[in-house]
Design a protein around this motif. Structure first.
Motif, PDB file in Angstrom:
ATOM      1  N   THR A   1     -27.409 -38.893  28.035  1.00 48.25           N
ATOM      2  CA  THR A   1     -28.343 -39.068  27.212  1.00 48.25           C
ATOM      3  C   THR A   1     -28.500 -40.520  27.082  1.00 48.25           C
ATOM      4  N   PRO A   2     -30.246 -40.526  27.199  1.00 50.48           N
ATOM      5  CA  PRO A   2     -30.584 -42.029  27.431  1.00 50.48           C
ATOM      6  C   PRO A   2     -30.825 -42.559  25.812  1.00 50.48           C
ATOM      7  N   SER A   3     -30.622 -43.994  26.077  1.00 42.13           N
ATOM      8  CA  SER A   3     -30.630 -44.825  24.903  1.00 42.13           C
ATOM      9  C   SER A   3     -32.282 -45.012  24.383  1.00 42.13           C
ATOM     10  N   THR A   4     -32.893 -44.140  23.679  1.00 42.69           N
ATOM     11  CA  THR A   4     -34.147 -44.362  23.417  1.00 42.69           C
ATOM     12  C   THR A   4     -34.666 -45.456  22.316  1.00 42.69           C
ATOM     13  N   PRO A   5     -33.697 -45.712  21.291  1.00 44.35           N
ATOM     14  CA  PRO A   5     -34.207 -46.648  20.483  1.00 44.35           C
ATOM     15  C   PRO A   5     -34.354 -48.014  21.126  1.00 44.35           C
ATOM     16  N   ILE A   6     -33.680 -48.344  22.156  1.00 42.16           N
ATOM     17  CA  ILE A   6     -33.975 -49.674  22.696  1.00 42.16           C
ATOM     18  C   ILE A   6     -35.030 -49.604  23.532  1.00 42.16           C
ATOM     19  N   VAL A   7     -35.359 -48.397  23.987  1.00 46.60           N
ATOM     20  CA  VAL A   7     -36.893 -48.422  24.775  1.00 46.60           C
ATOM     21  C   VAL A   7     -37.836 -48.484  23.804  1.00 46.60           C
ATOM     22  N   ASN A   8     -37.654 -47.858  22.755  1.00 47.69           N
ATOM     23  CA  ASN A   8     -38.852 -47.974  21.574  1.00 47.69           C
ATOM     24  C   ASN A   8     -38.938 -49.249  21.009  1.00 47.69           C
ATOM     25  N   ARG A   9     -37.996 -50.027  20.915  1.00 48.20           N
ATOM     26  CA  ARG A   9     -37.893 -51.177  20.379  1.00 48.20           C
ATOM     27  C   ARG A   9     -38.821 -52.435  21.361  1.00 48.20           C
ATOM     28  N   VAL A  10     -38.413 -52.152  22.812  1.00 46.39           N
ATOM     29  CA  VAL A  10     -38.985 -53.158  23.514  1.00 46.39           C
ATOM     30  C   VAL A  10     -40.424 -52.709  23.713  1.00 46.39           C
ATOM     31  N   LEU A  11     -40.767 -51.283  23.856  1.00 46.61           N
ATOM     32  CA  LEU A  11     -42.308 -50.936  23.790  1.00 46.61           C
ATOM     33  C   LEU A  11     -42.898 -51.280  22.644  1.00 46.61           C
ATOM     34  N   HIS A  12     -42.251 -51.440  21.445  1.00 42.93           N
ATOM     35  CA  HIS A  12     -43.069 -51.737  20.167  1.00 42.93           C
ATOM     36  C   HIS A  12     -43.324 -53.333  20.286  1.00 42.93           C
ATOM     37  N   ALA A  13     -42.214 -54.079  20.584  1.00 39.94           N
ATOM     38  CA  ALA A  13     -42.553 -55.407  20.907  1.00 39.94           C
ATOM     39  C   ALA A  13     -43.752 -55.791  21.793  1.00 39.94           C
ATOM     40  N   ARG A  14     -43.616 -55.410  22.972  1.00 42.56           N
ATOM     41  CA  ARG A  14     -44.698 -55.575  23.963  1.00 42.56           C
ATOM     42  C   ARG A  14     -46.170 -55.182  23.312  1.00 42.56           C
ATOM     43  N   ILE A  15     -46.288 -54.211  22.653  1.00 39.61           N
ATOM     44  CA  ILE A  15     -47.481 -53.670  22.077  1.00 39.61           C
ATOM     45  C   ILE A  15     -47.779 -54.613  21.175  1.00 39.61           C
ATOM     46  N   ILE A  16     -47.111 -55.189  19.963  1.00 34.82           N
ATOM     47  CA  ILE A  16     -47.202 -56.321  19.015  1.00 34.82           C
ATOM     48  C   ILE A  16     -47.832 -57.463  19.774  1.00 34.82           C
ATOM     49  N   PHE A  17     -46.861 -57.900  21.065  1.00 37.14           N
ATOM     50  CA  PHE A  17     -47.351 -58.981  21.759  1.00 37.14           C
ATOM     51  C   PHE A  17     -48.738 -58.865  22.240  1.00 37.14           C
ATOM     52  N   ILE A  18     -49.205 -58.000  22.814  1.00 38.44           N
ATOM     53  CA  ILE A  18     -50.519 -57.737  23.541  1.00 38.44           C
ATOM     54  C   ILE A  18     -51.538 -57.509  22.479  1.00 38.44           C
ATOM     55  N   VAL A  19     -51.347 -56.968  21.337  1.00 37.62           N
ATOM     56  CA  VAL A  19     -52.250 -57.113  20.200  1.00 37.62           C
ATOM     57  C   VAL A  19     -52.542 -58.702  19.980  1.00 37.62           C
ATOM     58  N   THR A  20     -51.419 -59.256  19.521  1.00 34.94           N
ATOM     59  CA  THR A  20     -51.585 -60.537  19.189  1.00 34.94           C
ATOM     60  C   THR A  20     -52.242 -61.708  19.836  1.00 34.94           C
ATOM     61  N   VAL A  21     -52.001 -61.388  21.527  1.00 35.20           N
ATOM     62  CA  VAL A  21     -52.801 -62.027  22.448  1.00 35.20           C
ATOM     63  C   VAL A  21     -54.268 -61.534  22.202  1.00 35.20           C
TER      64      VAL A  21
END
Length: 89
Positions: free
Chosen positions: A25-45
């Motif tokens: 079983t993969p740990s999807t909450p960690i992956v989702n948090r990382v992707l969410h942070a990257r999307i926020i960063f890209i939108v901010t830039v």
């Protein structure tokens, strides 16, 4: 004795199957948090980039029109540098 041996051997695969199921079983909450942070960063830039371009145009349009004959001269130059920065990045 044979009955006990088969009962012991029958239990081992069931325990082993539970352990392998936990490992797969993969740990999807960690992956989702990382992707969410990257999307926020890209939108901010992107928002800051657009805001900066708007400020360059509003601050330099009068001077560019007077000196260069084109109100968007410095704005276009800044867009060229943004494109160069994206290529280098």
């Amino acid at each position: 004795m044979n009955g006990e041996m088969t009962a012991i051997h029958a239990k081992k695969p069931a325990i082993h199957a539970k352990k392998s199921a936990k490992i797969k079983t993969p740990s999807t909450p960690i992956v989702n948090r990382v992707l969410h942070a990257r999307i926020i960063f890209i939108v901010t830039v992107v928002v800051l980039l657009l805001f900066g371009l708007m400020m360059v145009y509003s601050a330099s349009s009068i001077i560019a029109l007077r000196e260069k004959g084109d109100a968007a001269f410095y704005f276009i130059k800044q867009i060229q540098f943004v494109g160069l920065g994206l290529v280098v990045a």
